[in-house]
Structure formats: C-alpha cells, structure tokens
Scaffold this motif. Structure first.
Motif, PDB file in Angstrom:
ATOM      1  N   GLY A 227       0.816  -1.215   0.000  1.00 11.75           N
ATOM      2  CA  GLY A 227       0.000   0.000   0.000  1.00 11.75           C
ATOM      3  C   GLY A 227       0.844   1.257   0.000  1.00 11.75           C
ATOM      4  O   GLY A 227       0.329   2.366  -0.128  1.00 11.75           O
ATOM      5  N   THR A 228       2.155   1.154   0.159  1.00  9.83           N
ATOM      6  CA  THR A 228       3.041   2.310   0.175  1.00  9.83           C
ATOM      7  C   THR A 228       4.476   1.850  -0.066  1.00  9.83           C
ATOM      8  O   THR A 228       4.811   0.704   0.246  1.00  9.83           O
ATOM      9  CB  THR A 228       2.965   3.065   1.522  1.00  9.83           C
ATOM     10  OG1 THR A 228       3.972   4.077   1.544  1.00  9.83           O
ATOM     11  CG2 THR A 228       3.169   2.153   2.714  1.00  9.83           C
ATOM     12  N   ALA A 229       5.289   2.769  -0.618  1.00 11.86           N
ATOM     13  CA  ALA A 229       6.714   2.454  -0.792  1.00 11.86           C
ATOM     14  C   ALA A 229       7.540   3.262   0.208  1.00 11.86           C
ATOM     15  O   ALA A 229       8.716   3.515  -0.007  1.00 11.86           O
ATOM     16  CB  ALA A 229       7.136   2.778  -2.224  1.00 11.86           C
ATOM     17  N   GLU A 230       6.899   3.706   1.281  1.00  6.04           N
ATOM     18  CA  GLU A 230       7.587   4.498   2.305  1.00  6.04           C
ATOM     19  C   GLU A 230       7.363   3.851   3.664  1.00  6.04           C
ATOM     20  O   GLU A 230       6.320   3.245   3.899  1.00  6.04           O
ATOM     21  CB  GLU A 230       6.995   5.910   2.373  1.00  6.04           C
ATOM     22  CG  GLU A 230       7.172   6.690   1.104  1.00  6.04           C
ATOM     23  CD  GLU A 230       6.239   7.880   1.036  1.00  6.04           C
ATOM     24  OE1 GLU A 230       5.924   8.456   2.090  1.00  6.04           O
ATOM     25  OE2 GLU A 230       5.822   8.204  -0.075  1.00  6.04           O
ATOM     26  N   PRO A 231       8.312   4.012   4.590  1.00  3.49           N
ATOM     27  CA  PRO A 231       8.104   3.488   5.937  1.00  3.49           C
ATOM     28  C   PRO A 231       6.868   4.135   6.568  1.00  3.49           C
ATOM     29  O   PRO A 231       6.576   5.296   6.278  1.00  3.49           O
ATOM     30  CB  PRO A 231       9.379   3.905   6.687  1.00  3.49           C
ATOM     31  CG  PRO A 231      10.375   4.235   5.627  1.00  3.49           C
ATOM     32  CD  PRO A 231       9.606   4.694   4.431  1.00  3.49           C
ATOM     33  N   PRO A 232       6.149   3.414   7.425  1.00  2.00           N
ATOM     34  CA  PRO A 232       4.931   3.987   8.012  1.00  2.00           C
ATOM     35  C   PRO A 232       5.255   5.080   9.021  1.00  2.00           C
ATOM     36  O   PRO A 232       6.348   5.106   9.573  1.00  2.00           O
ATOM     37  CB  PRO A 232       4.305   2.784   8.724  1.00  2.00           C
ATOM     38  CG  PRO A 232       5.451   1.866   9.011  1.00  2.00           C
ATOM     39  CD  PRO A 232       6.450   2.075   7.914  1.00  2.00           C
ATOM     40  N   PHE A 233       4.296   5.987   9.232  1.00  9.72           N
ATOM     41  CA  PHE A 233       4.475   6.997  10.278  1.00  9.72           C
ATOM     42  C   PHE A 233       3.783   6.517  11.557  1.00  9.72           C
ATOM     43  O   PHE A 233       3.032   5.543  11.538  1.00  9.72           O
ATOM     44  CB  PHE A 233       3.949   8.364   9.807  1.00  9.72           C
ATOM     45  CG  PHE A 233       2.549   8.319   9.247  1.00  9.72           C
ATOM     46  CD1 PHE A 233       1.440   8.323  10.082  1.00  9.72           C
ATOM     47  CD2 PHE A 233       2.352   8.271   7.867  1.00  9.72           C
ATOM     48  CE1 PHE A 233       0.161   8.273   9.560  1.00  9.72           C
ATOM     49  CE2 PHE A 233       1.059   8.222   7.337  1.00  9.72           C
ATOM     50  CZ  PHE A 233      -0.036   8.223   8.187  1.00  9.72           C
ATOM     51  N   THR A 234       4.028   7.229  12.643  1.00 11.88           N
ATOM     52  CA  THR A 234       3.433   6.844  13.921  1.00 11.88           C
ATOM     53  C   THR A 234       1.901   6.901  13.796  1.00 11.88           C
ATOM     54  O   THR A 234       1.361   7.894  13.321  1.00 11.88           O
ATOM     55  CB  THR A 234       3.910   7.808  15.042  1.00 11.88           C
ATOM     56  OG1 THR A 234       5.324   7.835  15.005  1.00 11.88           O
ATOM     57  CG2 THR A 234       3.420   7.365  16.404  1.00 11.88           C
ATOM     58  N   GLY A 235       1.242   5.818  14.208  1.00 13.85           N
ATOM     59  CA  GLY A 235      -0.217   5.791  14.130  1.00 13.85           C
ATOM     60  C   GLY A 235      -0.738   5.483  12.739  1.00 13.85           C
ATOM     61  O   GLY A 235      -1.923   5.645  12.467  1.00 13.85           O
ATOM     62  N   ASP A 236       0.154   5.047  11.837  1.00 17.86           N
ATOM     63  CA  ASP A 236      -0.240   4.760  10.454  1.00 17.86           C
ATOM     64  C   ASP A 236      -1.167   3.537  10.438  1.00 17.86           C
ATOM     65  O   ASP A 236      -0.782   2.446  10.883  1.00 17.86           O
ATOM     66  CB  ASP A 236       1.044   4.471   9.632  1.00 17.86           C
ATOM     67  CG  ASP A 236       0.805   4.562   8.138  1.00 17.86           C
ATOM     68  OD1 ASP A 236      -0.311   4.245   7.705  1.00 17.86           O
ATOM     69  OD2 ASP A 236       1.766   4.928   7.428  1.00 17.86           O
ATOM     70  N   LEU A 237      -2.374   3.747   9.912  1.00 15.41           N
ATOM     71  CA  LEU A 237      -3.357   2.654   9.949  1.00 15.41           C
ATOM     72  C   LEU A 237      -3.019   1.542   8.956  1.00 15.41           C
ATOM     73  O   LEU A 237      -3.626   0.481   8.981  1.00 15.41           O
ATOM     74  CB  LEU A 237      -4.762   3.201   9.677  1.00 15.41           C
ATOM     75  CG  LEU A 237      -5.301   4.131  10.767  1.00 15.41           C
ATOM     76  CD1 LEU A 237      -6.647   4.708  10.353  1.00 15.41           C
ATOM     77  CD2 LEU A 237      -5.424   3.398  12.103  1.00 15.41           C
ATOM     78  N   ARG A 238      -2.019   1.790   8.088  1.00 12.51           N
ATOM     79  CA  ARG A 238      -1.623   0.746   7.136  1.00 12.51           C
ATOM     80  C   ARG A 238      -0.677  -0.263   7.794  1.00 12.51           C
ATOM     81  O   ARG A 238      -0.356  -1.297   7.223  1.00 12.51           O
ATOM     82  CB  ARG A 238      -0.922   1.377   5.928  1.00 12.51           C
ATOM     83  CG  ARG A 238      -1.826   2.268   5.114  1.00 12.51           C
ATOM     84  CD  ARG A 238      -1.054   3.060   4.100  1.00 12.51           C
ATOM     85  NE  ARG A 238      -0.073   3.935   4.724  1.00 12.51           N
ATOM     86  CZ  ARG A 238       0.646   4.844   4.078  1.00 12.51           C
ATOM     87  NH1 ARG A 238       0.502   4.997   2.783  1.00 12.51           N
ATOM     88  NH2 ARG A 238       1.519   5.612   4.703  1.00 12.51           N
TER      89      ARG A 238
END
Ligand SMILES: C[S@@+](CC[C@H](N)C(=O)[O-])C[C@H]1O[C@@H](n2cnc3c(N)ncnc32)[C@H](O)[C@@H]1O
Length: 511
Positions: free
Chosen positions: A46-57
């Motif tokens: 769903g993304t090519a970037e590391p998730p952020f804090t609280g990322d629902l993915r």
C-alpha cells in the motif's frame, strides 16, 4: 565524473559507510530483483515508504511482510524496522546480500538477529535510504534524516527535467532530489548542514549506482561558495516553527527569514539561463497580501520569478496541521505545541501562513515577476508545463500592447479537458457549469463559458488571432474591432493561466 563523497566517512552516522561500487551493485540487484521498488511495494504494502506513527496501514504491512520470500524479509527490515534472523534472511536473499548490508552498516547484529539501522523507501526504481521512521525507531534524534515526504514529492514533480551541466540540491536530506536530478545532469552537488544527511545521501547514491554526484556538508551555500549551477533545487527546512527541534524541518530563524535569505542568495549561484526551484512557506503580517511579503525578496535579483501559492492557513489552522504531523513524525509533543506556536504568531501579528513554490530563472535584461494561486496540489510531472509557462510569459512581456496579441498564432497547451454539467430539475434537463481543466502539469481548473469553448476549439495552430477575429466578426455580422478586442482579452487570460501557448509564426513557417 566524481564518485559519491562525504567529508569524513560515516560522519555523524558512525558505522554507515557507502558500499564499494561492486558491493553496491550486488545490493541493488538484491533489492530490485526482490521487487523492492515503488510499483511492487505499493501493490503489496500500500506504500513504498516506511509507516508513520499511528499509520493505519501498519497492520496490513506487517501481515504482508510475514509472507515468505525476499521482499518480505527486506520489507520487515527496511520498511517496518523489525529484526530478522540472519540465518532466515541468508536462505532467502541473493548470495552475498546480507554480509554486504552488515558491512555498510545498514544492518547491525543483535544476538541471532539482524536489526536495521536505516529505512529504505523507493521512487520508481530509485532506492531512498533514511533514518528509520519514528514509528519503528526506539529514540527521537534531533538530526534524524527523514525519507520521502509530501514536500519532497512536490519538488520532484515540479522539477524541470531538461539536460543540464550542473545541479545543486541544497538541503539534500536523504538525497532523493539529487538522485533524480543525476539522471539529467552531468554533475550533481548535494549539500546539507547535517552530516548524517550527507552520509545517508552518499550511501544512497552508491546503492543506486549514481556516479556523478558529490555530497558536501555545510550551512546553506557555504559548501559551494563561488560556484554557479545550471539548476538549483531546494526543499529547505521551511516550517515556521518557534523552536528548533529537528534539523530536518526547523531552521531556528525568525518566521520566514531563512527562506528569504536563501532566495536572496540564489542568483549569485545561478548561471545565466539557469533555473532555481524551491518549496517554501511564508507569513502575512497584519493582514498583508501574500504577494507583498515576498515581492521584495526578488527585487534587483537579476531573475525572472514565478511565485506559486498553494495553500493559505490561519495561524491556528497551520498550528493544528503541524501538530498532527509532529505527532506522526514523533518530533514534538503536540500537547505543548499549540500555546507555544500560537504565542509566537500572536506576538508577531502573523495573520496567515502560505505555502507554495518559487521558480527563478537568471536572465540579463528587464526581469518579470509573476504571482499565481493554484487551486489544487500538484501531482505528476510539471517541468515541461513550467518551461512552457516561462516561454509564454517571455512572449507576453515582449508585447507592446494587447493589440500585438492579434499577430500571434495560438493553440491549446498540453492536454485539456472541457467538462459540462447537465442538471435535471423536475424531469427537465438543462446545461449547468462549464469547466476547463488541464489534464497534466499544474492541473488548473477554471470555470468557463460557451463562447470561450467555441474560441478554444477554433484555434488551429495556423491562423493568427487577428485573422480568426476577422472571420468570426464576418460570420456573426459583428464589429471587427470589438471581436478582436474581446478575443485578445480572452487569449491573454488563457495564456497567463497556461491553457494556451503562442508563437509569432505558424509552425513550419519560421526559419
Ligand atoms: C525538508 S528537508 C528536505 C530533504 C530532501 N531534500 C527532500 O526533498 O526530502 C530539509 C533539509 O535541509 C537541511 N538543512 C537544515 N538547515 C540547513 C542549513 N542551514 N543549510 C543546509 N541544509 C540545511 C536539513 O538537514 C534537511 O535535510
């Protein structure tokens, strides 16, 4: 050609060392052959970037990363920041990849397991190495180098990608602007005040097999004093923050003065005809117009300037937006931010905050400045559209009067779409609003009228505006001067907004 260099290997990131070109080739193959590039990552995670804090993915990403296979192992390490056993990874990844990841410091041994020391995102097949996302990292670092972010994407989209001799990426961070510029520049210089950034950018350059890029550490233009470039790119730390908490986004200077001073220094580092493109934020004090704040920044610059305003926020809205981002990036405690930031803005009578971009072109002669508001965020490449707009502006500035527009040949610029609403009320269909849209580039949309649509569709790229006006006047039995004046007025508006392009001669007739 120069090889990626940093001033002192490892810099403020001890243990991180750009791999040798041969090691880098093996690592790159290891990532790309596993599908670690933007398209596959977006499809799988769903993304090519590391998730952020609280990322629902995050939960979905975690589930996907448990799948057996090399992509799952690499994603566990470099997207999600999780440890993986060296034995398990060695069985799945290409031979030699694990040892080389350890050797250049991207992984560190922790008992039986190997823990990532960096994150890796992807833009197309370009790999972007940064510090692990705060969602995955144990500690907050003041010198944390973030990976892809919305303003980086905006500058990537805006960049004019014509072949040039030299590009400067000022405030390179993870190096993503420099990596993509290396594809159309003979040489790229990437600078950053944060040595951790130049270390990571140099490592990323190697990993991507980029050989025409140098990385220099230092404040603003200090590392390139006395040098000029064909293209300058900067996504600087523009956030209008009262405190310097994170080198990546805060600059520690009063309101927008960091960007102002950067803008004033740019011309001395641009070659004649060279462009500079920069993302920025600025304020309105005491209700001043957004243009009035920045206009003096360009006076006497020797540059043509196109200032684009994207968003405007009241101080409290801006603070709340930044609070949300800060909690996602883990850079500030949102609870203390509101009062601190609002006191700062109130004490300086800040009435609004604006965000946008500047495009400067160094040119001898009488320069022009053009201000424009965009309705929507840019998405997709805009470099060609920006060059076209510069050509149009040059032409318009060279005309003695609107009458001279009648000698021009006009045609629709780029891809356009005309939309018509059909509205049904109590069983009766009527025509509603008409809109003219740019399908690519800056993607502007304006409301329009049937006469303008007719005018647009009659522009054949061969007939001069004057001839078209005469033919139209004859067809409708109207006064030729009135039709010509109206057509010139409409043409100017459409040219200024990028819906039309113009030439002095029909294509093919000029030498
Ligand atoms: C918003 S980040 C942009 C990073 C990257 N170019 C991008 O597009 O994602 C701003 C960068 O400017 C750097 N920076 C901050 N202050 C600076 C200064 N005084 N001189 C040069 N670079 C600076 C930061 O370390 C950070 O890497």
């Amino acid at each position: 050609m120069t090889t990626p260099e940093t001033q002192g290997e490892g810099g403020e990131a001890p243990g991180l060392v750009p791999p040798s070109p041969e090691d880098a080739r093996i690592l790159r193959d290891g990532f790309l052959s596993s599908g670690y590039e933007e398209e596959s990552l977006v499809r799988e995670y769903g993304t090519a970037e590391p998730p952020f804090t609280g990322d629902l993915r995050f939960p979905r990403m975690l589930e996907c990363a448990r799948a057996p296979g090399p992509l799952g192992i690499l994603a566990r390490w470099f997207l999600l920041g999780l440890p993986v056993s060296g034995g398990e990874a060695g069985k799945v990844l290409r031979p030699g990849v694990v040892e080389r990841l350890v050797r250049c410091g991207m992984l560190a041994a922790e008992g039986e397991e190997l823990r990532p020391r960096v994150a890796v995102g992807a833009v197309g097949r370009t790999l972007v190495v940064s510090d692990p996302s705060p969602a995955c990292a144990a500690e907050f670092r003041e010198d944390q180098v973030r990976g892809l972010n919305p303003s980086a994407r905006r500058l990537l989209d805006l960049t004019i990608r014509r072949p040039v001799a030299s590009t400067l990426d000022l405030g390179t961070g993870c190096g993503v602007q420099a990596f993509l510029a290396a594809g159309h520049s003979e040489r790229v210089t990437a600078t950053d005040v944060n040595p951790r950034a130049t270390t990571l950018a140099a490592l990323g350059a190697r990993l991507n097999g980029i050989e025409n890029m140098e990385c220099l550490t230092g404040d603003r233009f200090e590392p390139v004093r006395g040098r000029r470039f064909s293209l300058i790119l900067s996504n600087p730390p523009f956030i209008l923050s009262p405190v310097r908490r994170n080198t990546f986004s805060d600059n520690g200077r009063e309101l927008d003065s960091f960007c102002r001073d950067l803008v004033r220094e740019i011309p001395a580092h641009l070659e004649e005809g060279g462009f500079a493109q920069m993302i920025l934020e600025w304020v309105s004090v005491g209700g001043e117009d957004w243009r009035d704040r920045i206009r003096p920044w360009f006076e006497g610059s020797g540059c043509d300037v196109w200032a684009l305003k994207g968003y405007t926020r009241e101080a409290w809205q801006y603070t709340v937006t930044r609070m949300l981002e800060a909690s996602q990036a883990g850079t500030r405690a949102p609870g203390v931010m509101y009062d601190e930031w609002m006191d700062y803005y109130r004490s300086r009578n800040v009435t609004a905050v604006h965000g946008g971009a500047l495009v400067l072109r160094r040119r001898s002669g009488r320069n022009w400045t053009w201000f424009e508001e965009l309705e929507a965020d840019v998405t997709g490449p805009c470099g060609e559209a920006i060059l076209r707009r510069f050509r149009t502006r040059d032409l318009l500035e060279s005309l003695p009067s609107d009458e001279a527009l009648l000698d021009l040949v006009l045609r629709p610029a780029g891809e356009l779409r005309i939309e018509q609403d059909l509205v049904c009320r109590e069983g009766e269909w009527t025509r509603g609003a008409l809109r003219l849209r740019q399908e690519a580039g800056l993607r502007r949309t304006v409301g329009t009228e049937p006469d303008v649509v007719r005018f647009l569709t009659e522009l054949d790229g061969r007939t001069s505006l004057g001839d078209l006006a005469r033919a139209t006047a004859e067809r409708f039995g109207a006064a030729p001067e009135e039709v010509a004046a109206e057509m010139a007025r409409v043409a100017r508006t459409l040219l200024e907004r990028g819906f039309l392009e113009a030439s002095r001669e029909p294509p093919g007739r000029s030498p």
